[in-house]
Design a protein around this motif. Structure first.
Motif, PDB file in Angstrom:
ATOM      1  N   SER A 260       0.962  -3.385  23.528  1.00  0.00           N
ATOM      2  CA  SER A 260      -0.189  -2.530  24.332  1.00  0.00           C
ATOM      3  C   SER A 260       0.619  -1.962  25.734  1.00  0.00           C
ATOM      4  O   SER A 260       1.605  -2.915  26.136  1.00  0.00           O
ATOM      5  CB  SER A 260      -1.151  -2.918  24.514  1.00  0.00           C
ATOM      6  N   SER A 261       0.644  -0.680  26.209  1.00  0.00           N
ATOM      7  CA  SER A 261       1.150  -0.585  27.161  1.00  0.00           C
ATOM      8  C   SER A 261       0.143   0.685  27.939  1.00  0.00           C
ATOM      9  O   SER A 261      -0.097   1.743  27.557  1.00  0.00           O
ATOM     10  CB  SER A 261       2.565   0.369  27.023  1.00  0.00           C
ATOM     11  N   VAL A 262      -0.287   0.125  29.331  1.00  0.00           N
ATOM     12  CA  VAL A 262      -1.246   0.960  29.851  1.00  0.00           C
ATOM     13  C   VAL A 262      -0.942   0.904  31.559  1.00  0.00           C
ATOM     14  O   VAL A 262      -0.645   0.084  32.005  1.00  0.00           O
ATOM     15  CB  VAL A 262      -2.711   0.494  29.551  1.00  0.00           C
ATOM     16  N   THR A 263      -0.910   2.350  31.882  1.00  0.00           N
ATOM     17  CA  THR A 263      -0.487   2.638  33.326  1.00  0.00           C
ATOM     18  C   THR A 263      -1.744   3.331  33.917  1.00  0.00           C
ATOM     19  O   THR A 263      -2.156   4.219  33.428  1.00  0.00           O
ATOM     20  CB  THR A 263       0.575   3.285  33.507  1.00  0.00           C
ATOM     21  N   THR A 264      -2.422   2.837  35.100  1.00  0.00           N
ATOM     22  CA  THR A 264      -3.313   3.441  35.857  1.00  0.00           C
ATOM     23  C   THR A 264      -2.929   4.176  37.096  1.00  0.00           C
ATOM     24  O   THR A 264      -2.455   3.306  38.014  1.00  0.00           O
ATOM     25  CB  THR A 264      -4.592   2.273  36.220  1.00  0.00           C
ATOM     26  N   PHE A 265      -3.026   5.384  37.008  1.00  0.00           N
ATOM     27  CA  PHE A 265      -2.586   6.072  38.298  1.00  0.00           C
ATOM     28  C   PHE A 265      -4.008   6.370  39.308  1.00  0.00           C
ATOM     29  O   PHE A 265      -4.929   6.841  38.606  1.00  0.00           O
ATOM     30  CB  PHE A 265      -1.885   7.092  38.062  1.00  0.00           C
ATOM     31  N   HIS A 281       3.614  -7.542  24.618  1.00  0.00           N
ATOM     32  CA  HIS A 281       4.218  -7.665  23.212  1.00  0.00           C
ATOM     33  C   HIS A 281       3.877  -8.781  22.764  1.00  0.00           C
ATOM     34  O   HIS A 281       4.368 -10.091  23.268  1.00  0.00           O
ATOM     35  CB  HIS A 281       5.514  -7.354  23.273  1.00  0.00           C
ATOM     36  N   SER A 282       3.087  -9.085  21.522  1.00  0.00           N
ATOM     37  CA  SER A 282       2.863 -10.541  21.110  1.00  0.00           C
ATOM     38  C   SER A 282       3.482 -10.526  19.679  1.00  0.00           C
ATOM     39  O   SER A 282       3.117  -9.667  18.756  1.00  0.00           O
ATOM     40  CB  SER A 282       1.171 -10.614  20.919  1.00  0.00           C
ATOM     41  N   LEU A 283       3.938 -11.601  19.229  1.00  0.00           N
ATOM     42  CA  LEU A 283       4.841 -11.635  18.087  1.00  0.00           C
ATOM     43  C   LEU A 283       4.394 -13.033  17.332  1.00  0.00           C
ATOM     44  O   LEU A 283       4.172 -14.002  18.155  1.00  0.00           O
ATOM     45  CB  LEU A 283       6.224 -11.658  18.072  1.00  0.00           C
ATOM     46  N   ALA A 284       3.955 -12.803  15.872  1.00  0.00           N
ATOM     47  CA  ALA A 284       3.419 -14.165  15.471  1.00  0.00           C
ATOM     48  C   ALA A 284       3.957 -14.289  13.911  1.00  0.00           C
ATOM     49  O   ALA A 284       4.042 -13.166  13.147  1.00  0.00           O
ATOM     50  CB  ALA A 284       1.966 -14.252  15.410  1.00  0.00           C
TER      51      ALA A 284
END
Length: 931
Positions: A260-265, A281-284
């Motif tokens: 996920s990638s979220v930027t709040t301006f 980033h989660s890897l399993a």
């Protein structure tokens, strides 16, 4: 159409859509830049009906009532920001305080350099970083703080710090980055950090999805604006970058990633007051999701004040202005450069091999240390040259060399493949063991390429000293065709050539072993085009052809089973045209029951019970009961058919015999379900006809055929003076074993063939099992570079190694009138996952791993001194150790490092897997009689 009318219609479109938007209470101002030029163009908008097309395809920027498309800077003003970017690595549920990582903080000055007089949203912006600090991401004690006593200059060095603090420029047009200007001579890591900061200024003030270029690559981005706050969500799965990784083709053995990638301006007076970005980033490992790691990247840009700034530069366009500022400035692209980390003080491949050699001797193959050393060596091989690899191959001892061949082949690099081609001599029959280990490692390859297949094709065309190696080469080519087709490579030249070879192969020869070789290659390929070939050979008069063809059809998805295929397998089972061997009919029944059978197909199968040879009656009854008890896909239609008392009654379902079919669970968890099945078919005289053991794994929506070991015997009745069953009177004495491992069919092994071979081996039989497959296999293989929005890069490496030894044997005692078959499986598994952020000045990482050592034995004892003979099946799992570990580490370029380790061990008790109650009763009698 006149120029005036073109322009008039375009303007009409704009007016209509402004009215449309206003009618929905959307206070929107639309600035319209028509693609209609002043030149005559008959292909442009023709009439009123094309207004929608005009509106959607013309260069329209619809913005809020403020009027700006993106952030807009004021003239002659210097914006002073505080900026920080931090990166953390940890297990998935780890807290910030316990994570490994660091924070880079600085001051940033931003000012407008130039603006297009005709478009206020076309801006050239200067950014300058100063007062750089590098510190731990959370509070640490002095002992655990690897950065204690360090400064940005001591970590980065004067040159790199000077490069980082040198101003750079961003061309922003309508809120989008059109160009990024810096210096080619700057290190890639420095340029990437600048790109990460510049990407934070890219935004739009209207809701909607767009495709943007930023430091992460070319990505789909979704914007939402609510009351002066804009949220940018990047769809990371869509990002296209030059750096690509690879992963295991199997879902069960593979690695899953959630990102996920979220930027709040927050905006103030049309410009950015603050920007906060968080990327995770989660890897399993799919089969054990607790073996997981994550990387978290955060960026914070906050406006702390403004002051009078430099005057706007004069110039007609951006390129001219940039040239005037500094002729060495260049448009270097905003997408991140590739960064290759250099290992300081790391051992050479040969030195690494010397430290791992003892763990790869045969005596260690049942221990977890073997696959652990295999994985470590594999990583070194992937970074080595052909000559370095050859040096290790040539220096390895005779006993450790097969394991080195496994590791070198599994590396799957150009250098490793070249080294193997040069090292192996396929014309020498004495090199069979090494040649077959190479071929099997190719078959198990996690991400094979066309060149690997081409190498095997070239080998098959050349002179081969051993006929067994010729067979294995062709059989494994089928497995590579399947894997390459799975990745969309079915039309690659080498794949097309091999497909043609194996599809035409069965009809191109009369030699029985060669026909079987091509059929097994097709079985591995799972090509839809092979289904008609299998359908044809299923009705062959050669029992071995029929068995291979029918077991191959069972591997296909039932949706590919045409009416012709179904008619054929039903003809074989019901012997409509001729008499077949029992094991062929049993294989046909398996295909029918696994291919979404119809009510009539099942009913006819039920009606046949009672009219079959004794042991086949019992086998079919067990098969039906197993489908019902284990809730297999055909259970509903079987249950429906059994409501008819003609097909389901005591007379049919009370048949005696020793043959059986049973399925059960080996393991059930939220991550993976493992099942086993045991099918045993005897001849009427009590001699084993077919034994089939299967182990499946299901995880993440995928199914893996982990293991199949089939033992077949025929023509042994003369040994005990018994009469052969119908259709089997003239069969040659034979016993052999076939193995399928991780969806790859291997070359079958023959115990004996022919009466003379049988007699010689009867008198020399030691009872020791014969090896079917032994070696090190790379099960899980996932590698990727994760470009973070901050400009930092994370690398993820997940590998799973298995040391395996599968053997089987068959003993017959005429004196005690007893036979025993055994399948012994020994294995040690190690899975490791590393997520690392490696910059020139600092390296942080997390490693998760688990390992186990286990054995599984399947033994069948038959006493045929009377009928019904006594049969005891045992499937035993010994007590085995299991451990999990977590390591986190931080180190800086000076060599100073900090690490933490956690390990959890447990013993999993052994057990005997349950089979049906009838088997338990029989085992009691067998063991009582032996006393």
């Amino acid at each position: 159409m006149t120029e005036h009318s073109d322009i008039h219609k375009v303007r009409t479109c704009v007016v209509r859509y402004e009215f449309f938007l206003k009618s929905f209470h959307a206070p929107v101002a639309c600035s319209f830049k028509s693609s209609v030029s002043r030149q005559h163009d008959n292909s442009l908008i023709a009439d009123h009906s094309h207004c929608l097309h005009c509106f959607l395809t013309s260069r329209v920027s619809c913005v809020s009532s403020g009027g700006a498309a993106g952030p807009r800077l004021n003239n002659d003003q210097l914006y002073k920001f505080s900026y920080s970017t931090e990166v953390l690595v940890d297990r998935v549920r780890g807290s910030k305080e316990g994570s490994a990582g660091y924070r880079i903080s600085s001051d940033v000055d931003v000012n407008l350099v130039w603006r297009d007089p005709s478009n206020k949203d076309d801006q050239l912006i200067q950014l300058a970083i100063s007062n750089v600090r590098i510190e731990p991401a959370s509070q640490r004690s002095k002992k655990k703080n690897v950065l204690h006593g360090s400064t940005a200059e001591s970590l980065l060095g004067k040159t790199k710090l000077a490069a980082l603090t040198k101003p750079f420029f961003l061309h922003l047009k309508n809120g989008k980055a059109k160009a990024f200007y810096s210096f080619w001579a700057e290190p890639a890591t420095i340029k990437n950090l600048k790109r990460g900061l510049a990407s934070l200024l890219q935004m739009q003030r209207t809701t909607g999805k767009v495709i943007e270029n930023d430091v992460s690559g070319r990505c789909t981005v979704e914007y939402k604006e609510v009351k002066g706050q804009v949220t940018r969500t990047k769809v990371l799965d869509t990002c296209k970058t030059a750096e690509t990784g690879f992963t295991t083709h199997s879902q069960v053995l593979g690695v899953g990633r959630k990102s996920s990638s979220v930027t709040t301006f927050t905006l103030e007076d049309g410009f950015i007051h603050s920007a906060v970005a968080e990327e995770t980033h989660s890897l399993a490992v799919n089969s054990r999701r607790s073996a997981a790691a994550k990387v978290v990247s955060r960026q914070t840009l906050t406006l702390v004040g403004t002051e009078a700034g430099p005057l706007e530069a004069a110039g007609t366009d951006v390129a001219e202005v940039v040239k005037l500022i500094d002729a060495k400035l260049a448009a270097v692209g905003i997408i991140a450069d590739e960064v290759k980390s250099k290992c300081k003080g790391c051992p050479t491949l040969f030195e690494h091999w010397q430290s791992e050699q003892k763990q790869l001797e045969p005596a260690s193959l049942s221990k977890a240390s073997a696959p652990r050393s295999f994985l470590a060596l594999l990583q070194s091989i992937r970074k080595a040259s052909k000559d370095e690899i050859l040096k290790v191959l040539q220096s390895a001892s005779k006993t450790s060399l097969p394991q080195v061949v496994d590791a070198v082949t599994s590396a799957q690099t150009t250098a490793s493949l070249d080294a193997m081609i040069q090292f192996l001599n396929f014309t020498d029959a004495k090199g069979l063991v090494l040649q077959e280990r190479f071929l099997y490692a190719c078959g198990f390859a996690s991400h094979p390429n066309e060149r690997m297949l081409q190498v095997l094709l070239d080998i098959s065309k050349g002179k081969i000293g051993s006929p067994d190696i010729k067979e294995s080469t062709v059989i494994i080519m089928g497995a590579l065709v399947h894997k390459l087709c799975q990745k969309g490579g079915c039309n690659l030249p080498a794949v097309v050539e091999v497909k043609k070879l194996i599809l035409n192969g069965p009809d191109s020869t009369k030699v029985e072993s060669e026909v079987q070789m091509y059929l097994l290659a097709l079985k591995n390929s799972l090509l839809p085009e092979a289904i008609p070939i299998f359908t044809k050979y299923a009705e062959s008069e050669v029992g071995a052809y029929s068995t291979i063809a029918l077991t191959a059809l069972q591997r296909y998805d039932f949706t590919l089973m045409t009416n012709e295929v179904k008619h054929t397998v039903n003809r074989i089972y019901h012997q409509n045209r001729r008499v077949y061997e029992k094991n062929v009919r049993a294989a046909a029944a398996d295909v029918i029951l696994s291919s979404n059978p119809s009510y009539m197909e099942v009913k006819n199968l039920l009606l046949s019970i009672g009219n079959l040879p004794h042991e086949m009656n019992k086998y079919m009854l067990s098969k039906i009961q197993d489908i019902l008890h284990f809730q297999l896909p055909a259970s509903d239609v079987v249950r429906h058919a059994m409501q008819d008392t003609i097909s389901h009654n005591y007379d049919r379902f009370a048949k005696v015999g020793s043959s059986s079919a049973y399925s059960g669970f080996m393991a059930k968890s939220a991550d993976v379900t493992s099942t086993y099945s045991l099918d045993i078919l005897y001849s009427g005289s009590g001699i084993l006809r077919r034994s089939n053991m299967n182990i499946y794994g299901a995880s993440n929506g995928g199914l893996l055929h982990g293991l199949q070991v089939a033992i077949e015997a025929q023509g042994l009745e003369s040994m005990i003076g018994a009469t052969a069953d119908e259709g089997e009177e003239d069969l040659e004495s034979f016993a052999g074993m076939s193995a399928l491992l991780f969806d790859v069919q291997l070359r079958p092994v023959t115990f004996f063939k022919g009466y003379s071979d049988l007699m010689s081996k009867m008198f020399s039989m030691t009872g020791d099992p014969m090896n079917v497959v032994k070696g090190l296999i790379l099960l899980t293989d996932h590698s990727e570079v994760i470009q973070l929005q901050s400009g930092l890069k994370a690398s993820a490496e997940f590998q799973g190694g298995l040391a395996i030894d599968i053997s089987g044997g068959m003993e017959v005692s005429l004196w005690y009138r007893e036979s025993k078959t055994s399948v012994n499986n020994r294995g040690a598994l190690v899975v490791t996952g590393n997520v690392t952020v490696d910059m020139d000045f600092m390296r942080v990482g997390v490693e998760v791993s688990y390992e186990t050592e286990a054995s599984l034995d399947f033994i069948t004892t038959v006493q045929f001194s009377e009928y019904p003979f006594l049969v005891c099946m045992q499937m035993d799992k010994t007590t085995f150790p299991f451990s999990e570990s977590l390591s986190k580490y931080e180190s800086i370029s000076s060599g100073k490092s900090v690490a933490s380790h956690k390990r959890k061990k447990q013993l999993v008790p052994g057990s005997e897997f349950p089979l049906h109650q009838e088997n338990s009763n029989m085992c009691k009698k067998v063991f009582d009689s032996s006393w």
